[in-house]
Scaffold this motif. Structure first.
Motif, PDB file in Angstrom:
ATOM      1  N   VAL A 153       0.844  -1.185   0.000  1.00  0.00           N
ATOM      2  CA  VAL A 153       0.000   0.000   0.000  1.00  0.00           C
ATOM      3  C   VAL A 153       0.882   1.239   0.000  1.00  0.00           C
ATOM      4  CG1 VAL A 153      -1.718   1.318   1.284  1.00  0.00           C
ATOM      5  CG2 VAL A 153      -1.873  -1.173   1.190  1.00  0.00           C
ATOM      6  N   LYS A 154       0.616   2.147  -0.902  1.00  0.00           N
ATOM      7  CA  LYS A 154       1.344   3.415  -0.935  1.00  0.00           C
ATOM      8  C   LYS A 154       0.616   4.416  -0.055  1.00  0.00           C
ATOM      9  CE  LYS A 154       3.206   6.963  -4.000  1.00  0.00           C
ATOM     10  NZ  LYS A 154       3.325   7.432  -5.399  1.00  0.00           N
ATOM     11  N   PHE A 155       1.241   4.821   1.046  1.00  0.00           N
ATOM     12  CA  PHE A 155       0.618   5.747   1.979  1.00  0.00           C
ATOM     13  C   PHE A 155       0.994   7.170   1.619  1.00  0.00           C
ATOM     14  CE2 PHE A 155      -1.210   3.107   5.295  1.00  0.00           C
ATOM     15  CZ  PHE A 155      -0.644   1.875   5.011  1.00  0.00           C
ATOM     16  N   PRO A 156       0.015   8.035   1.474  1.00  0.00           N
ATOM     17  CA  PRO A 156       0.332   9.442   1.264  1.00  0.00           C
ATOM     18  C   PRO A 156       1.105   9.978   2.461  1.00  0.00           C
ATOM     19  CG  PRO A 156      -1.994   8.997   0.855  1.00  0.00           C
ATOM     20  CD  PRO A 156      -1.430   7.790   1.506  1.00  0.00           C
ATOM     21  N   ALA A 157       1.884  11.025   2.263  1.00  0.00           N
ATOM     22  CA  ALA A 157       2.750  11.554   3.317  1.00  0.00           C
ATOM     23  C   ALA A 157       2.091  12.699   4.061  1.00  0.00           C
ATOM     24  CB  ALA A 157       4.073  12.035   2.706  1.00  0.00           C
ATOM     25  N   GLY A 158       2.430  12.787   5.372  1.00  0.00           N
ATOM     26  CA  GLY A 158       2.059  13.948   6.177  1.00  0.00           C
ATOM     27  C   GLY A 158       0.566  14.098   6.344  1.00  0.00           C
ATOM     28  N   SER A 159       0.128  15.354   6.530  1.00  0.00           N
ATOM     29  CA  SER A 159      -1.278  15.630   6.809  1.00  0.00           C
ATOM     30  C   SER A 159      -2.167  15.351   5.605  1.00  0.00           C
ATOM     31  CB  SER A 159      -1.452  17.089   7.240  1.00  0.00           C
ATOM     32  OG  SER A 159      -1.044  17.960   6.203  1.00  0.00           O
ATOM     33  N   ASP A 160      -1.574  15.109   4.419  1.00  0.00           N
ATOM     34  CA  ASP A 160      -2.375  14.770   3.248  1.00  0.00           C
ATOM     35  C   ASP A 160      -3.104  13.447   3.425  1.00  0.00           C
ATOM     36  OD1 ASP A 160      -1.561  17.051   1.997  1.00  0.00           O
ATOM     37  OD2 ASP A 160       0.019  16.099   0.820  1.00  0.00           O
ATOM     38  N   ALA A 199      -5.586  18.503  15.814  1.00  0.00           N
ATOM     39  CA  ALA A 199      -6.300  19.632  15.220  1.00  0.00           C
ATOM     40  C   ALA A 199      -5.651  20.960  15.608  1.00  0.00           C
ATOM     41  CB  ALA A 199      -7.764  19.610  15.665  1.00  0.00           C
ATOM     42  N   LEU A 200      -5.165  21.064  16.847  1.00  0.00           N
ATOM     43  CA  LEU A 200      -4.522  22.300  17.298  1.00  0.00           C
ATOM     44  C   LEU A 200      -3.232  22.549  16.528  1.00  0.00           C
ATOM     45  CD1 LEU A 200      -4.543  24.654  19.309  1.00  0.00           C
ATOM     46  CD2 LEU A 200      -3.425  23.136  20.969  1.00  0.00           C
ATOM     47  N   ASP A 201      -2.447  21.509  16.333  1.00  0.00           N
ATOM     48  CA  ASP A 201      -1.205  21.670  15.567  1.00  0.00           C
ATOM     49  C   ASP A 201      -1.492  22.101  14.130  1.00  0.00           C
ATOM     50  OD1 ASP A 201       0.491  21.064  17.668  1.00  0.00           O
ATOM     51  OD2 ASP A 201       0.533  18.919  17.213  1.00  0.00           O
ATOM     52  N   GLU A 202      -2.530  21.537  13.546  1.00  0.00           N
ATOM     53  CA  GLU A 202      -2.896  21.915  12.180  1.00  0.00           C
ATOM     54  C   GLU A 202      -3.298  23.384  12.118  1.00  0.00           C
ATOM     55  OE1 GLU A 202      -5.967  19.207  11.091  1.00  0.00           O
ATOM     56  OE2 GLU A 202      -4.599  17.518  10.767  1.00  0.00           O
ATOM     57  N   LEU A 203      -4.015  23.854  13.119  1.00  0.00           N
ATOM     58  CA  LEU A 203      -4.467  25.245  13.136  1.00  0.00           C
ATOM     59  C   LEU A 203      -3.303  26.217  13.262  1.00  0.00           C
ATOM     60  CD1 LEU A 203      -6.949  27.247  13.410  1.00  0.00           C
ATOM     61  CD2 LEU A 203      -6.569  27.062  15.875  1.00  0.00           C
ATOM     62  N   LEU A 204      -2.293  25.855  14.042  1.00  0.00           N
ATOM     63  CA  LEU A 204      -1.238  26.804  14.401  1.00  0.00           C
ATOM     64  C   LEU A 204      -0.003  26.725  13.509  1.00  0.00           C
ATOM     65  CD1 LEU A 204      -1.387  26.580  18.310  1.00  0.00           C
ATOM     66  CD2 LEU A 204      -2.390  28.321  16.810  1.00  0.00           C
ATOM     67  N   VAL A 205      -0.063  25.979  12.441  1.00  0.00           N
ATOM     68  CA  VAL A 205       1.096  25.911  11.541  1.00  0.00           C
ATOM     69  C   VAL A 205       1.479  27.315  11.075  1.00  0.00           C
ATOM     70  CG1 VAL A 205       1.886  25.146   9.273  1.00  0.00           C
ATOM     71  CG2 VAL A 205       0.648  23.565  10.755  1.00  0.00           C
ATOM     72  N   GLY A 206       2.719  27.698  11.328  1.00  0.00           N
ATOM     73  CA  GLY A 206       3.224  29.000  10.886  1.00  0.00           C
ATOM     74  C   GLY A 206       2.818  30.178  11.739  1.00  0.00           C
TER      75      GLY A 206
END
Length: 374
Positions: free
Chosen positions: A8-15, A147-154
């Motif tokens: 199985v090819k797993f997409p990388a990261g948050s994708d 979810a918090l990490d996704e919100l605060l990117v950058g």
């Protein structure tokens, strides 16, 4: 028949994460569900899509689906964690809470809101030794952190800490609100413990940032009519929503409260609320994400704990360059609760010495942060 895991090819990261129907539909149209993590999406209307696309290696967390669809994706080799019935919260949620979500049903009384019901559930299960309840709390808190990490990117995040007892209608509350507004207008994301008092004031200030200065003055006057969440959380919260209704589309900030202190309600001015069951996870996460510094307003035991929770990684430089720490109110931190002398002693001859400051008034805190960030 499912594809073997090593094929199985797993997409990388948050994708790999799907958290809405629109994201699911786009991935299904591309035929790319293999290896994805689908988080708390109602898929009962997507049976044909699930039957027609490969889901090998996918994980479905709390996704409602028809029995034949569930059987098919399990046959592909996907893992299916079904929704848990009769819970006042979603352990698999893919996003932070909004004030409207936590306070839904407030018109009938705070006691029936999802926030109050989740606290009641926590009180019933926290000491019963049931590993299933413990697992649900852990899954929920990990989903919140994601979810918090996704919100605060950058984002440049400044934490504002202070006591829950600071009452609306006081000069101290106004000062904390002006601080939150100043930080938000300077481009920082304000993060607080998400509760009443100083925390609410800072989140209110960030909410007021897009409006003219008169808006905050008027909002403070309106809120002063309900100075505390005691004796009535319902009246206290309704006053906040009255402000939000009168001045909609305010600025966004983050509140990070906990059901461990569930007798303290979250405030309604943090646009994104990361509410945890585990207080230790919440405390460390709030301070660790305050990458542009922390302002400590006068408080009691909880704020003292936060000062030294933040001082420890600064002392050992475990998060890299020490982050600025500003303590507000010289008399409070040197006489009433003499935290400053100990903080100075810890910082002596260490890089963190240039990153701590004690100021007399809250109006001095933004300049102190700026000086230490150069």
């Amino acid at each position: 028949m499912g594809v073997p895991e090593d094929e199985v090819k797993f997409p990388a990261g948050s994708d790999t994460e799907i958290e809405s129907l629109s994201e699911f539909d786009a991935a299904a149209e591309r035929g790319e569900l293999a290896g994805y993590r689908v988080q708390s999406v109602d898929l009962t209307g997507r049976t044909s899509a699930l039957l027609g696309v490969d889901t090998a290696g996918a994980v479905f967390l709390g996704c409602a689906m028809e029995p034949d669809a569930a059987a098919k994706v399990r046959g592909d080799g996907a893992l299916v964690f079904p929704p848990v019935p009769d819970l006042p919260f979603d352990p698999y949620r893919g996003a932070l809470y909004s004030p409207a979500e936590l306070f839904e049903g407030l018109a009938q009384g705070y006691e029936g809101t999802p926030d109050a019901l989740s606290y009641d559930w926590f009180q019933r299960t926290r000491a019963d030794g049931d590993i299933f309840s413990s697992m649900l709390r852990s899954i929920h808190d990990d989903a919140i952190s994601d979810a918090l990490d996704e919100l605060l990117v950058g984002a440049r995040v400044v934490g504002v800490m202070g006591g829950h007892a600071m009452a609306r209608g006081t000069a101290e509350y106004e000062g904390a609100a002006v601080l939150g507004r100043t930080l938000a207008r300077a481009g920082f994301t304000v993060a607080t413990g998400g509760g009443p008092g100083a925390m609410e004031a800072a989140n209110l200030g960030a909410y007021a940032a897009p409006f003219d200065d008169a808006m905050l003055t008027s909002a403070l006057q309106l809120l002063a009519g309900e100075p505390s969440f005691r004796p009535s959380v319902s009246a206290w919260a309704r006053a906040a929503f009255e402000v939000r209704t009168k001045w909609p589309r305010g600025g966004t900030s983050v509140g990070i409260p906990t059901w461990f202190y569930g007798h303290e309600p979250p405030n309604a001015f943090a646009g994104a609320i990361a509410k945890y069951f585990a207080n230790a996870t919440r405390e460390d996460g709030l301070l660790a994400r305050s990458n542009a510094g922390v302002v400590f307003l006068p408080g009691a035991a909880g704020t003292v704990q936060e000062i030294f929770d933040n001082a420890t990684p600064n002392y050992y430089e475990s998060r890299g360059t020490p982050t600025p720490m500003v303590l507000v109110d010289r008399a409070h931190w040197t006489q009433e609760l003499p935290t400053w002398p100990l903080l100075q002693a810890l910082a002596k001859d260490r890089p963190m010495a240039a990153r701590i400051a004690l100021v007399d008034s809250v109006s001095e805190a933004p300049d102190a942060l700026a000086r230490m960030s150069r």
